[in-house]
Design an enzyme around this catalytic site. Sequence first.
Site, PDB file in Angstrom:
ATOM      1  N   SER A  92       0.839  -1.206   0.000  1.00 40.57           N
ATOM      2  CA  SER A  92       0.000   0.000   0.000  1.00 40.57           C
ATOM      3  C   SER A  92       0.869   1.250   0.000  1.00 40.57           C
ATOM      4  O   SER A  92       0.371   2.349  -0.223  1.00 40.57           O
ATOM      5  CB  SER A  92      -0.928   0.010   1.220  1.00 40.57           C
ATOM      6  OG  SER A  92      -0.196  -0.215   2.411  1.00 40.57           O
ATOM      7  N   GLU A 106      -9.461  -9.624   3.332  1.00 39.33           N
ATOM      8  CA  GLU A 106      -9.799  -8.221   3.049  1.00 39.33           C
ATOM      9  C   GLU A 106     -11.146  -8.122   2.342  1.00 39.33           C
ATOM     10  O   GLU A 106     -11.387  -8.798   1.329  1.00 39.33           O
ATOM     11  CB  GLU A 106      -8.680  -7.601   2.170  1.00 39.33           C
ATOM     12  CG  GLU A 106      -8.961  -6.140   1.831  1.00 39.33           C
ATOM     13  CD  GLU A 106      -7.740  -5.401   1.284  1.00 39.33           C
ATOM     14  OE1 GLU A 106      -6.639  -5.968   1.260  1.00 39.33           O
ATOM     15  OE2 GLU A 106      -7.909  -4.225   0.885  1.00 39.33           O
TER      16      GLU A 106
HETATM   17  O1  KIV Z   1      -0.528  -3.443   1.508  1.00 39.14           O
HETATM   18  C1  KIV Z   1      -1.232  -3.371   2.521  1.00 39.14           C
HETATM   19  O2  KIV Z   1      -1.237  -2.397   3.261  1.00 39.14           O
HETATM   20  C2  KIV Z   1      -2.079  -4.518   2.821  1.00 39.14           C
HETATM   21  C3  KIV Z   1      -3.133  -4.326   3.851  1.00 39.14           C
HETATM   22  C4  KIV Z   1      -4.294  -3.647   3.238  1.00 39.14           C
HETATM   23  C5  KIV Z   1      -3.536  -5.614   4.492  1.00 39.14           C
HETATM   24  O3  KIV Z   1      -1.964  -5.544   2.221  1.00 39.14           O
END
Ligand code: KIV
Length: 270
Positions: free
Chosen positions: A49, A184
């Site tokens: 992310s 998720e």
């Molecule tokens: O990349 C991320 O932050 C994630 C979370 C949403 C679990 O995979």
Amino acid sequence: MVDQSKITVARLAEMKRAGTPIAMLTAYDAGMAGVFDAAGIDCILVGDSLGNVIQGRDSTVPVTVDHMAYHVECVRRGARRAMLIGDMPFLSYSSESVAIETARTLMQAGAEMVKLEGGSAVVDIVSRLSGLGVPVCGHLGLTPQSVHQLSGYRVQARAPEARARLIEEAGALERAGCAMLVLECIPRGLAAEVAANLGIPVIGIGAGARVDGQVLVSYDALGIGSGRRPRFVRDFLAGSESVDAAVRAFVAAVRERRFPADDESYADPS
Ligand code: KIV
């Protein structure tokens, strides 16, 4: 007072057995990681992310192994107690040999577990990595690296076949050696069923409260960013007087199953 003992794979398994919910946030730098660690976060995820919140991109697809390794190294310098999990980015585990190389890079940068997205397509890779001594966290439901195939970010596993597939794939990932699983954006009853069926900790994001722990992207949990806020996000900085207090509020809400509320999750289709 935060129990200072190091969070290990065994400790996470023990928390599942004891029914103690696990609190996880993402972090991308040493400073934030240090604050989260001191506030009692159990797991710090260096999520891909970072493509969205650090790099300002529309998806996680452009994130590379080098980007991930850099941020894992930064977080490593701030985190002591928490388990440090490094995300394996888009197509960095497309074959066993590529996955081993990615896991090597992230673990040598300081990760203690790697996370990868997908079900049956990654079962053999999970088995190989875990056989080589690499703790692996799976990720099912909304898998952001597949955003183009999924045609957007939306709730998954609503239809009966998709629901059955997710239950089957969760079991297969556990049997392949996953030490933990992230779910998720799936209906809360389905997530609860998966958590009850598995022996490994199941961590939810947009998956309701009846799982073994919760994860949020830290920028969301601290109210940073503009645009539409997903239903499962709560701003813990609102009403807190510092980031430290906000993170402690998140940990307490997770431990006491006060987060997420039903209106911060998705109902199962009737
Ligand atoms: O990349 C991320 O932050 C994630 C979370 C949403 C679990 O995979």
